[in-house]
Design an enzyme around this catalytic site. Structure first.
Site, short mmCIF file in Angstrom:
data_model
loop_
_atom_site.label_atom_id
_atom_site.label_comp_id
_atom_site.label_asym_id
_atom_site.label_seq_id
_atom_site.Cartn_x
_atom_site.Cartn_y
_atom_site.Cartn_z
N ASP A 271 -4.36 3.23 -1.29
CA ASP A 271 -5.49 3.38 0.35
C ASP A 271 -6.45 3.18 -0.26
O ASP A 271 -7.04 4.13 -0.77
CB ASP A 271 -4.68 4.84 1.31
CG ASP A 271 -4.04 3.95 2.70
OD1 ASP A 271 -5.42 3.01 3.54
OD2 ASP A 271 -3.22 4.08 3.00
N GLU A 272 -7.36 2.95 1.26
CA GLU A 272 -8.78 2.58 1.21
C GLU A 272 -9.14 4.86 1.05
O GLU A 272 -10.45 4.56 -0.10
CB GLU A 272 -9.52 2.66 2.41
CG GLU A 272 -9.23 2.79 3.40
CD GLU A 272 -7.66 2.21 4.05
OE1 GLU A 272 -7.55 2.40 5.43
OE2 GLU A 272 -6.87 1.85 3.05
N LYS B 287 -0.36 7.46 2.92
CA LYS B 287 -1.92 7.41 2.74
C LYS B 287 -2.36 8.74 1.48
O LYS B 287 -2.68 8.52 0.38
CB LYS B 287 -2.85 6.33 3.20
CG LYS B 287 -2.79 7.69 4.51
CD LYS B 287 -4.62 6.74 5.44
CE LYS B 287 -3.79 5.39 5.83
NZ LYS B 287 -4.95 5.77 6.39
N LYS C 174 2.47 5.04 0.40
CA LYS C 174 2.33 6.06 1.53
C LYS C 174 2.97 6.56 1.23
O LYS C 174 4.18 6.79 0.83
CB LYS C 174 3.33 5.02 3.07
CG LYS C 174 2.45 3.88 3.56
CD LYS C 174 0.74 3.80 3.82
CE LYS C 174 0.31 2.91 4.15
NZ LYS C 174 -1.10 2.56 4.67
N HIS D 218 -9.16 -7.94 2.84
CA HIS D 218 -8.89 -7.75 3.43
C HIS D 218 -9.28 -8.68 4.87
O HIS D 218 -10.64 -8.12 4.94
CB HIS D 218 -8.57 -6.35 4.54
CG HIS D 218 -7.77 -5.51 3.44
ND1 HIS D 218 -6.35 -5.12 3.74
CD2 HIS D 218 -7.77 -5.25 2.02
CE1 HIS D 218 -6.05 -4.19 2.48
NE2 HIS D 218 -6.72 -4.57 1.45
N THR E 43 1.09 -1.30 -0.15
CA THR E 43 0.42 -0.13 -0.13
C THR E 43 0.70 1.14 0.00
O THR E 43 1.12 1.54 0.77
CB THR E 43 -0.60 0.09 1.19
OG1 THR E 43 -1.57 -0.79 1.34
CG2 THR E 43 -2.03 0.87 0.77
N HIS F 168 -11.50 -3.98 -0.48
CA HIS F 168 -10.99 -2.73 1.59
C HIS F 168 -12.51 -3.37 2.11
O HIS F 168 -13.16 -2.88 1.66
CB HIS F 168 -10.92 -1.97 1.19
CG HIS F 168 -9.55 -1.70 2.81
ND1 HIS F 168 -10.17 -1.07 3.77
CD2 HIS F 168 -8.00 -1.59 2.77
CE1 HIS F 168 -8.98 -0.49 4.92
NE2 HIS F 168 -8.31 -1.12 3.76
N ARG F 169 -11.89 -3.29 3.42
CA ARG F 169 -13.20 -3.71 4.55
C ARG F 169 -12.98 -2.28 5.41
O ARG F 169 -13.47 -2.23 6.57
CB ARG F 169 -12.91 -5.05 4.95
CG ARG F 169 -11.64 -4.97 5.98
CD ARG F 169 -11.46 -5.89 7.24
NE ARG F 169 -10.41 -6.10 7.75
CZ ARG F 169 -9.83 -6.61 8.59
NH1 ARG F 169 -10.52 -7.78 8.78
NH2 ARG F 169 -8.88 -6.74 9.22
N LYS G 288 -0.95 -0.76 -4.49
CA LYS G 288 -2.00 -0.44 -3.90
C LYS G 288 -2.72 1.10 -3.34
O LYS G 288 -1.82 1.45 -2.70
CB LYS G 288 -2.99 -1.09 -2.71
CG LYS G 288 -4.10 -1.03 -2.07
CD LYS G 288 -4.10 -2.05 -0.38
CE LYS G 288 -5.64 -1.15 -0.10
NZ LYS G 288 -5.46 -0.55 0.40
N SER H 21 -3.27 -7.59 6.06
CA SER H 21 -2.58 -5.78 5.53
C SER H 21 -2.69 -5.70 7.20
O SER H 21 -3.50 -6.49 7.60
CB SER H 21 -3.04 -5.99 4.53
OG SER H 21 -2.95 -4.56 4.77
#
Length: 473
Positions: A196-197, A170, A168, A320, A166, A287-288, A194, A372
């Site tokens: 970030d959410e 973020k 960063k 995730h 992910t 993503h959760r 990835k 993660s």
């Protein structure tokens, strides 16, 4: 057939909705609730109230009950069990006829099972612990767009977990610098990077610019390494129309995978996007974000195993799941339980892992578990032992925090993983011999050696809040 008669007034829920003699049908949707009743409300009445309010009941008798077959459509509380070590609450098992729910609609299932009933005054707290979706209902759902095997074929990755990172920080990077970080990680040896959410389309990183720079990074890294690479482009948006616009642009750029925040975005949007991904040959990472608001309280909310099942029905190729060993909440037995619920075709009831029902998924494809949150190279042996091959180990700071930069961090991750896979294949005990495996691999990898030195003291040793309370049932 008995003559139906109407008697106005209020009667105890147990008179209609408590059915201890009921034997659930194979086609019933079954739910296990943890109920903390209000003082003075006995268990049978509380269980019956939950069954009523989550199916056909209301607070008083209504004459329109005579216009339908209430005995067929009602939910039935059919069993009550103690919660080990906690006499303030109990488990109630409720059976619902399948016809209460729209085909293929996780939205409709949740509207009933976790709708108004969660604000019901007769209960102090209520938690949905597990749901058994019958095969008849599973077959009406879209499921993962592609699944584990198809993704391995698309990405040409076999015999090991995949590695991700992910990006960063973020938030705050420009699209150009974001793309640079993506390239360095992929060039260094990772399979995926990835969003970030919470990366959507902020003023400093408009989504279209991000997509363009990321696409350039991926294509360059693929050309230089000869490996298939991907980046989870987050298409979560303020509206479905904008979400699909972003998905279409990712497809135009020949991106293999996109991403959705399924809880904040909603199940309706997620199911639609999963269908689009299947039709268009694009993988879908899920993503959760927001899950802990719903699932972390051990007495009220929805257990994550239910959210995981719902996601498999709604559609996603990755989810995730927590790491057990990293910075996020996650009991080992419970985590392995919901990982199996994501990946396996049939998962038997298992009290030791908090699984209350057998779950048959038929031929529905499985979902990659994504580990993660606060992981680094020292965690690699445990991650492989816990999750096995059909997983994605998603680093962040554990790649980007390497003293020599992003590419070196990625190289350290890749060397550590391949060393652990080789040791596992030789029959070695990863968790007992992990230190020796990694330090031996570091002899030929200066990147791994520095990573091991950098994070040798980093641990996340906090007690789990949501512990398994099912021991022997």
């Amino acid at each position: 057939m008995a003559v139906k008669t109407y008697e106005a007034g209020v009667k105890d829920y147990r008179q209609t909705y408590w059915a201890p003699e009921y034997v659930p049908l194979d086609s019933d949707i079954l739910a296990c609730f943890k109920i903390t009743p209000q003082p003075g409300v006995d268990r049978e009445e509380a269980a019956a109230a939950v069954a009523a309010e989550s199916s056909t009941g209301t607070w008083t008798t209504v004459w329109t009950d005579l216009l339908t077959d209430m005995d067929y459509y009602k939910g039935r509380a059919y069993r009550i069990e103690d919660v080990p070590g906690d006499d303030t609450c109990f488990y109630a098992f409720v059976a619902y006829p399948i016809d209460l729910f729209e085909e293929g609609s996780v939205v409709n299932v949740f509207t009933s099972l976790v709708g108004n009933v969660f604000g019901f005054k007769a209960v102090r707290a209520l938690r949905l612990e597990d749901v058994r979706f019958p095969l008849a209902y599973v077959k009406t759902c879209n499921g993962p767009p592609h699944g584990i095997q198809v993704e391995r074929d698309k990405m040409n990755k076999y015999g090991r977990p995949m590695l991700g990172c992910t990006i960063k920080p973020k938030l705050g990077l420009s699209a150009k610098n974001y793309g640079r970080a993506v390239y360095e990680c992929l060039r260094g040896g990772l399979d995926f990077t990835k969003d970030d959410e919470n990366v959507n389309s902020q003023p400093f990183i408009a989504w279209r610019d991000r997509f363009l720079f990321v696409a350039d990074a991926i294509h360059t890294a693929e050309a230089e390494t000869g490996e298939r690479k991907g980046h989870y482009l987050n298409v979560t948006a303020p509206s479905p129309e904008e979400m699909y616009e972003r998905a279409e642009f990712a497809k135009e750029l020949n991106m293999p995978i996109i991403m959705h925040d399924f809880l904040t975005g909603g199940f309706c949007a997620n199911t639609g996007l999963a269908r689009w991904c299947r039709k268009n040959g694009v993988l879908l990472h899920i993503h959760r974000a927001m899950h802990a608001v719903v699932d972390r309280n051990p007495h009220h909310g929805i257990h994550f195993r239910v959210l995981a099942k719902a996601l498999r029905l709604s559609g996603g190729d990755h989810l995730h799941t927590g790491t057990v060993v990293g910075k996020l909440e996650g009991d080992r037995a419970a985590t392995q339980g919901w990982v199996d619920l994501l990946r396996e075709s049939f998962v038997p009831e298992d009290a030791g892992r908090g699984i209350f029902f057998d779950q048959d998924w038929g031929s529905m494809p499985g979902v990659f578990a994504v580990a993660s949150g606060g992981i680094h190279v020292w965690h690699m042996p445990a991650l492989l032992a816990i999750f096995g091959d059909d997983a994605i180990f998603q680093f962040g700071g554990g790649t980007l925090g390497h003293p020599w930069g992003n590419a070196a961090g990625a190289a350290a991750n890749r060397v550590a993983l391949e060393a652990c896979v080789e040791a596992r294949n030789e029959g070695r005990d990863l968790e007992r011999e992990g230190k020796d495996i990694l330090t031996n691999a570091a002899k030929d990898s200066p990147e791994l050696k520095i990573a091991l030195e950098t994070w040798k003291e980093i641990k996340f040793e906090f007690d789990t809040v949501d512990k398994l309370d099912v021991v022997n049932r």
